[in-house]
Write a protein that holds these residues in place. Structure first.
Motif, PDB file in Angstrom:
ATOM      1  N   LEU A   1       0.955  -1.260  -0.186  1.00 31.60           N
ATOM      2  CA  LEU A   1      -0.129   0.184   0.190  1.00 31.60           C
ATOM      3  C   LEU A   1       0.797   1.295  -0.035  1.00 31.60           C
ATOM      4  O   LEU A   1       0.409   2.320  -0.753  1.00 31.60           O
ATOM      5  CB  LEU A   1      -0.978  -0.038   1.098  1.00 31.60           C
ATOM      6  N   GLU A   2       1.981   1.059   0.655  1.00 31.02           N
ATOM      7  CA  GLU A   2       2.887   2.152   0.585  1.00 31.02           C
ATOM      8  C   GLU A   2       3.695   2.727  -0.610  1.00 31.02           C
ATOM      9  O   GLU A   2       3.490   3.729  -1.069  1.00 31.02           O
ATOM     10  CB  GLU A   2       4.063   2.135   1.325  1.00 31.02           C
TER      11      GLU A   2
ATOM     12  N   LEU B   1       2.138   1.797  -3.520  1.00 26.92           N
ATOM     13  CA  LEU B   1       1.208   2.346  -4.565  1.00 26.92           C
ATOM     14  C   LEU B   1       0.925   3.820  -4.131  1.00 26.92           C
ATOM     15  O   LEU B   1       0.700   4.398  -5.124  1.00 26.92           O
ATOM     16  CB  LEU B   1      -0.168   1.713  -4.183  1.00 26.92           C
ATOM     17  N   THR B   2       0.981   4.164  -3.035  1.00 28.43           N
ATOM     18  CA  THR B   2       0.792   5.693  -2.707  1.00 28.43           C
ATOM     19  C   THR B   2       2.001   6.503  -3.234  1.00 28.43           C
ATOM     20  O   THR B   2       1.659   7.573  -3.633  1.00 28.43           O
ATOM     21  CB  THR B   2       0.646   6.022  -1.026  1.00 28.43           C
ATOM     22  N   GLU B   3       3.057   6.098  -2.936  1.00 30.96           N
ATOM     23  CA  GLU B   3       4.271   6.810  -3.329  1.00 30.96           C
ATOM     24  C   GLU B   3       4.362   6.878  -4.882  1.00 30.96           C
ATOM     25  O   GLU B   3       4.617   7.908  -5.558  1.00 30.96           O
ATOM     26  CB  GLU B   3       5.606   5.995  -3.187  1.00 30.96           C
TER      27      GLU B   3
ATOM     28  N   LYS C   1       1.601   6.716  -6.852  1.00 32.88           N
ATOM     29  CA  LYS C   1       0.369   7.660  -7.460  1.00 32.88           C
ATOM     30  C   LYS C   1       0.854   9.136  -7.013  1.00 32.88           C
ATOM     31  O   LYS C   1       0.378  10.095  -8.009  1.00 32.88           O
ATOM     32  CB  LYS C   1      -0.670   7.203  -6.364  1.00 32.88           C
ATOM     33  N   ASN C   2       1.557   9.361  -6.036  1.00 33.79           N
ATOM     34  CA  ASN C   2       2.074  10.653  -5.859  1.00 33.79           C
ATOM     35  C   ASN C   2       3.080  11.015  -6.862  1.00 33.79           C
ATOM     36  O   ASN C   2       3.165  12.154  -7.320  1.00 33.79           O
ATOM     37  CB  ASN C   2       2.582  11.009  -4.366  1.00 33.79           C
TER      38      ASN C   2
ATOM     39  N   LYS D   1      -4.371  12.663  -8.565  1.00 36.08           N
ATOM     40  CA  LYS D   1      -5.412  12.996  -7.494  1.00 36.08           C
ATOM     41  C   LYS D   1      -6.672  12.500  -7.648  1.00 36.08           C
ATOM     42  O   LYS D   1      -7.190  12.211  -8.694  1.00 36.08           O
ATOM     43  CB  LYS D   1      -5.527  14.509  -7.625  1.00 36.08           C
ATOM     44  N   THR D   2      -7.123  11.741  -6.449  1.00 36.73           N
ATOM     45  CA  THR D   2      -8.273  11.289  -6.593  1.00 36.73           C
ATOM     46  C   THR D   2      -9.350  12.055  -6.210  1.00 36.73           C
ATOM     47  O   THR D   2      -9.294  12.446  -4.964  1.00 36.73           O
ATOM     48  CB  THR D   2      -8.349   9.846  -6.032  1.00 36.73           C
TER      49      THR D   2
ATOM     50  N   TRP E   1      -0.874   4.014 -15.222  1.00 39.01           N
ATOM     51  CA  TRP E   1      -1.428   4.030 -13.722  1.00 39.01           C
ATOM     52  C   TRP E   1      -1.529   2.474 -13.580  1.00 39.01           C
ATOM     53  O   TRP E   1      -1.252   1.761 -12.788  1.00 39.01           O
ATOM     54  CB  TRP E   1      -2.139   4.902 -13.096  1.00 39.01           C
TER      55      TRP E   1
ATOM     56  N   LYS F   1       0.110  -0.395 -11.108  1.00 39.74           N
ATOM     57  CA  LYS F   1      -0.804  -0.955 -10.011  1.00 39.74           C
ATOM     58  C   LYS F   1      -0.342  -2.581 -10.213  1.00 39.74           C
ATOM     59  O   LYS F   1      -0.423  -3.174  -9.485  1.00 39.74           O
ATOM     60  CB  LYS F   1      -2.284  -0.561 -10.322  1.00 39.74           C
TER      61      LYS F   1
END
Length: 194
Positions: free
Chosen positions: A9-10, A12-14, A16-17, A22-23, A39, A43
């Motif tokens: 999850l970390e 994926l967050t990194e 995405k940033n 932006k979601t 993207w 994923k």
């Protein structure tokens, strides 16, 4: 390398940033009309890494095999030959196009990579480049051989890097690549957590 659900999850967050995604409530509609295929690819890459590294139970291995087949098809469609467990968190693939990475290469966190790049072994050796954190790899760059690249480095478009550069905070350019100048990587890699 992803070793747990939390790390997955970390990552994926990194990622995405780094991609500047932006979601909000409009995101599902936008993805339906105009999907962000890069993207989606990233994923799939991270999910396969999670299942390959962390899920050693029977169902995990079975689902991991299914993910591997789907990932391979998606890779071919996108023109990416990117193996799992190569990139650290914060990967940003900027454009569609051919990207070829050797499975022995290791690239740190916050890598921004463009199309038509190649990172691989050289001269029959099985050793591939080891690249640090916060590295920008321009379009058409070729990085090959048993070399190391430091942190906070920008590799200019169409450069050929075939020797080690362990100095941090520099720009490399040319064929063969040479140190051009000192840089502040924050000006080159947007959305990074440097």
């Amino acid at each position: 390398m992803i070793q747990s659900k939390k790390e997955y999850l970390e990552y994926l967050t990194e990622d995405k940033n780094s991609l500047g995604i932006k979601t909000n409530w409009k995101t599902p509609i936008k993805e339906l009309i105009a999907p962000n295929y890069i993207w989606k690819f990233q994923k799939k890459l991270r999910k396969l890494e999670y299942y390959k590294n962390s899920r050693t139970d029977f169902l995990g291995k079975l689902y991991g095999s299914f993910l591997k087949i789907r990932f391979r098809k998606y890779s071919l469609r996108m023109g990416f030959s990117i193996p799992i467990n190569v990139f650290g968190p914060g990967l940003a693939i900027v454009h569609y196009g051919t990207i070829v990475i050797n499975d022995k290469a290791k690239i740190g966190k916050n890598c921004r990579i463009h199309a038509n790049t190649n990172i691989g072994a050289s001269g029959g050796s099985k050793k591939a480049p080891q690249i640090g954190n916060n590295v920008y790899i321009g379009p058409g760059a070729k990085i090959f051989g048993d070399i190391t690249i430091g942190n906070n480095i920008a590799i200019a478009a169409n450069s050929s890097v075939n020797k080690s550069f362990n100095e941090d905070g520099i720009m490399l350019a040319g064929s063969p690549a040479k140190r051009i100048k000192e840089i502040d990587i924050k000006n080159i890699i947007p959305n990074s957590n440097i």
